[in-house]
Design a protein around this motif. Structure first.
Motif, short mmCIF file in Angstrom:
data_model
loop_
_atom_site.label_atom_id
_atom_site.label_comp_id
_atom_site.label_asym_id
_atom_site.label_seq_id
_atom_site.Cartn_x
_atom_site.Cartn_y
_atom_site.Cartn_z
N LYS A 61 10.17 16.54 3.50
CA LYS A 61 10.66 17.85 3.08
C LYS A 61 10.56 18.79 4.28
CE LYS A 61 9.74 19.31 -1.20
NZ LYS A 61 8.90 19.83 -2.30
N ASP A 62 11.67 19.35 4.72
CA ASP A 62 11.61 20.21 5.91
C ASP A 62 11.09 21.60 5.54
OD1 ASP A 62 13.71 21.73 4.93
OD2 ASP A 62 15.22 20.92 6.30
N ASP A 63 11.00 22.47 6.54
CA ASP A 63 10.35 23.77 6.32
C ASP A 63 11.15 24.66 5.37
OD1 ASP A 63 8.30 23.02 7.88
OD2 ASP A 63 9.08 23.92 9.71
N GLU A 64 12.42 24.37 5.19
CA GLU A 64 13.23 25.15 4.22
C GLU A 64 13.17 24.53 2.83
OE1 GLU A 64 14.88 24.83 7.50
OE2 GLU A 64 13.78 26.72 7.63
N GLY A 65 12.49 23.38 2.71
CA GLY A 65 12.41 22.74 1.39
C GLY A 65 13.50 21.71 1.14
N THR A 66 14.33 21.45 2.17
CA THR A 66 15.36 20.42 2.00
C THR A 66 14.70 19.04 2.07
OG1 THR A 66 16.88 21.87 3.16
CG2 THR A 66 17.58 19.58 2.86
N LEU A 67 15.09 18.20 1.15
CA LEU A 67 14.46 16.89 1.03
C LEU A 67 15.34 15.81 1.68
CD1 LEU A 67 11.82 16.13 -0.44
CD2 LEU A 67 13.23 15.57 -2.42
N ALA A 89 4.60 18.56 0.12
CA ALA A 89 4.56 19.89 0.75
C ALA A 89 5.64 20.00 1.81
CB ALA A 89 3.19 20.09 1.39
N LYS A 90 6.02 21.25 2.14
CA LYS A 90 7.01 21.46 3.20
C LYS A 90 6.46 20.92 4.53
CE LYS A 90 9.41 25.37 1.22
NZ LYS A 90 9.62 26.80 1.22
N GLY A 91 7.31 20.28 5.30
CA GLY A 91 6.89 19.73 6.59
C GLY A 91 6.17 18.41 6.48
N GLU A 92 6.05 17.89 5.26
CA GLU A 92 5.31 16.64 5.06
C GLU A 92 6.27 15.48 4.82
OE1 GLU A 92 1.75 14.82 2.23
OE2 GLU A 92 2.61 16.75 1.73
N GLY A 93 5.88 14.32 5.29
CA GLY A 93 6.63 13.10 5.00
C GLY A 93 5.70 12.07 4.39
N ALA A 103 0.83 -1.21 0.00
CA ALA A 103 0.00 0.00 0.00
C ALA A 103 0.86 1.25 0.00
CB ALA A 103 -0.90 -0.01 1.23
N ILE A 104 1.62 1.45 -1.03
CA ILE A 104 2.53 2.59 -1.12
C ILE A 104 1.94 3.63 -2.07
CG2 ILE A 104 4.87 3.30 -1.70
CD1 ILE A 104 4.83 1.24 0.53
N ASP A 105 1.98 4.88 -1.63
CA ASP A 105 1.52 5.96 -2.53
C ASP A 105 2.45 6.10 -3.71
OD1 ASP A 105 -0.56 6.58 -1.01
OD2 ASP A 105 0.30 8.38 -0.09
N LYS A 106 1.87 6.49 -4.84
CA LYS A 106 2.73 6.81 -5.98
C LYS A 106 2.64 8.33 -6.19
CE LYS A 106 2.59 2.55 -8.67
NZ LYS A 106 2.67 1.75 -7.48
N ILE A 107 3.77 8.99 -6.32
CA ILE A 107 3.72 10.39 -6.70
C ILE A 107 4.64 10.60 -7.90
CG2 ILE A 107 3.16 11.23 -4.39
CD1 ILE A 107 5.98 12.22 -4.10
N ASP A 108 4.31 11.59 -8.70
CA ASP A 108 5.04 11.75 -9.95
C ASP A 108 6.41 12.39 -9.75
OD1 ASP A 108 3.03 10.62 -11.35
OD2 ASP A 108 1.94 12.52 -11.59
N GLY A 109 6.50 13.28 -8.82
CA GLY A 109 7.78 13.95 -8.62
C GLY A 109 7.90 14.36 -7.18
N LEU A 110 9.11 14.48 -6.68
CA LEU A 110 9.29 14.83 -5.28
C LEU A 110 8.83 16.24 -4.98
CD1 LEU A 110 12.73 13.11 -4.69
CD2 LEU A 110 10.47 12.30 -4.08
#
Ligand code: FES
Length: 511
Positions: A449-455, A431-435, A420-427
């Protein structure tokens, strides 16, 4: 001070337990205690006062785990109803469990008195209320069993809260306190008595060598002791207790009320599934209402943050709320038969390794009781509670169905979560702060992705036994649904039973 999640607990925010300085450790001790929560520090103090030379090793910081996340109710009416304990262990043993809880509360009270601790300790009543016929029937069972194990309870017509009720009981001689202010003084007493503590020191291995315990930290640094105590909430690695413990999360919020008369002096519990628990807390003239609930299995809620929305809505239905001041969640472990496992670590060759875990929602009581039991076992070789709480107890009937269902649950997560893994097209979709656990370019990744946008990208396979971790969007952590290991967004280990962090991908290099 830090804890194992990104939400700040009321206790952390109001405690002065921040300025601890480690003393230099020797290499040889009578007892090494792993973990500096209420269990580890109380055990250290008791052993040190009994003449043992102790070293406490804490992988993170003092009170990093559930001791900072508890709601700090001090109950003798335990989370596991006494009718369950009577049915699982017999009336005599359930009565002994009640005596043990009373003794733990007395130990805390005595410490507060003896060391003059300002930790807002109040002895108070507990109230449990029903709102319908089914709950009334359950309440009657609980009431009968409380009396059956020798505690006091009475039916009452009113409770100290604005909730509608149909029936309620009152049980006396419960309590509440500020756990970190309590711990702060216990720690200084421990150090005054010669005890040593080291923070930021993770134990990698404990090995028996020539009748002594060899404790390895870092790559090649060793301590030696006659005995080792695992006060780590859940013992690390895969062992006999792994399959007898189930991890849960509980949510707590702190409210400022418009009407100061609404703050209850007592502890209150409803009977919903899962139930809510209420208490007030006061620190330097500020009083708040703490309400907890919304419990669920760790790593098994699709949107943990939403539990705060539900909890707040529930509280606002009953109380005039001026402001929400705190929200945090915390972890606890259920045993299969309703009592914690405290004593000799099962499966170890010698009787020189000790463990304390499976406290359910009664961590302050059972953490304190563990200190008493383990100290008695080390000093005297015996404890009146040894058999009842023995981690090696074999009960073919008691808790068997829980054992089966919890382990089926683990097997399910080992298999189904991989599908049950989500598929997303691109990183960039993140959203920021989301895992999220994603399938990206034929690889299963945990990405944050942290609040500065670092992945950050990591391998989401838990280092304990291989389940897939899940994103906890309120504590900003990766939580394992199988045995409750938790990791920081960048994969660093927060809490066991895993003993290493998640593998991290270097996005530039591994692309
Ligand atoms: Fe056991 Fe993750 S905690 S598999």
């Amino acid at each position: 001070m830090k804890r194992d999640g990104s939400n700040l607990s009321y206790w952390q925010d109001t405690s002065q337990l921040n300025d601890h300085k480690d003393t230099v450790a020797q290499h040889d001790y009578d007892v090494v205690i792993i973990g500096a929560g209420i269990t580890g520090i109380t055990t250290g103090l008791m052993l040190q006062n009994a003449g043992k030379n102790c070293l406490i090793l804490e992988a993170k910081t003092i009170g990093f785990g559930t001791t900072s996340g508890t709601s700090a109710h001090l109950n003798t009416v335990l989370d596991t109803p006494y009718y369950d304990l009577i049915s699982n262990f017999g009336k005599e043993n359930a009565t002994l469990a009640a005596s043990a809880a009373k003794e733990a509360l007395t130990i805390i009270s005595n410490h507060v008195q003896q060391f003059n601790i300002s930790c807002d300790l109040e002895h108070c009543n507990g109230y449990m209320y029903a709102t319908n016929e089914d709950e009334e029937k359950e309440l009657k069972k609980i009431y009968d069993a409380i009396l059956g194990v020798g505690l006091q309870a009475t039916y009452v017509t009113d409770i100290p809260g604005p909730m509608d009720m149909t029936k309620a009981i009152k049980f006396e001689k419960q309590g509440r306190f500020h756990p970190l202010e309590y711990l702060k003084v216990l720690l200084s007493q421990y150090e005054n008595a010669g005890g040593v503590i080291q923070e930021g020191v993770a134990v990698n291995e404990v090995k028996e060598e020539n009748n002594r315990q060899k404790i390895t930290v870092g790559d090649d640094h060793h301590y030696y002791a006659d005995a080792v105590v695992y006060a780590t909430h859940t013992p690390p690695g895969i062992n006999l207790l792994t399959f007898k413990l189930a991890p849960y999360r509980s949510y707590v919020m702190g409210f400022q009320l418009k009407d100061e008369h609404q703050y209850p002096d007592d502890l209150i519990y409803d009977m919903q599934e899962p139930f809510h628990y209420f208490r007030k807390a006061t620190y330097q003239d500020q009083t708040i209402l703490l309400v907890g609930g919304q419990d669920h299995k760790t790593g098994q809620h699709p949107n943990p943050e939403f539990n705060f929305v539900k909890l707040e809505a529930f509280v606002r239905k009953h109380y005039a709320v001026r402001a929400v001041l705190y929200k945090w969640s915390s972890q606890y472990y259920e045993s299969t038969d309703g009592l914690p496992y405290i004593g000799y670590f099962p499966g170890k060759k010698s009787k020189q390794q000790f463990v304390a875990t499976g406290y359910s929602g009664n961590g302050m009581i059972f953490g304190t009781l563990s200190a008493k039991i383990i100290t008695d076992l080390i000093i005297n070789g015996t404890s009146e509670y040894e058999q009842l709480f023995s981690p090696g107890r074999v009960k073919p009937i008691a808790g068997f169905s829980n054992f089966i269902s919890e382990n089926f649950d683990v097997a399910k997560h080992l298999i189904i979560d991989r599908l049950a893994i989500d598929k997303i097209d691109g990183l960039a979709d993140l959203a920021k702060g989301e895992g999220k656990i994603i399938d990206y370019d034929k690889h299963t990744l945990g990405v944050y992705k942290d609040d500065e946008g670092t992945l950050f990208a990591l391998d989401p396979v838990c280092k304990h036994a291989g389940c897939i971790v899940q994103w906890n969007n309120t504590e900003k952590s990766w939580d394992c649904p199988c045995h409750g290991a938790r990791y920081a967004p960048n994969g660093d280990l927060l809490t066991g039973p895993a003993t290493a962090g998640l593998s991290v991908y270097d996005l530039k290099k591994d692309a």
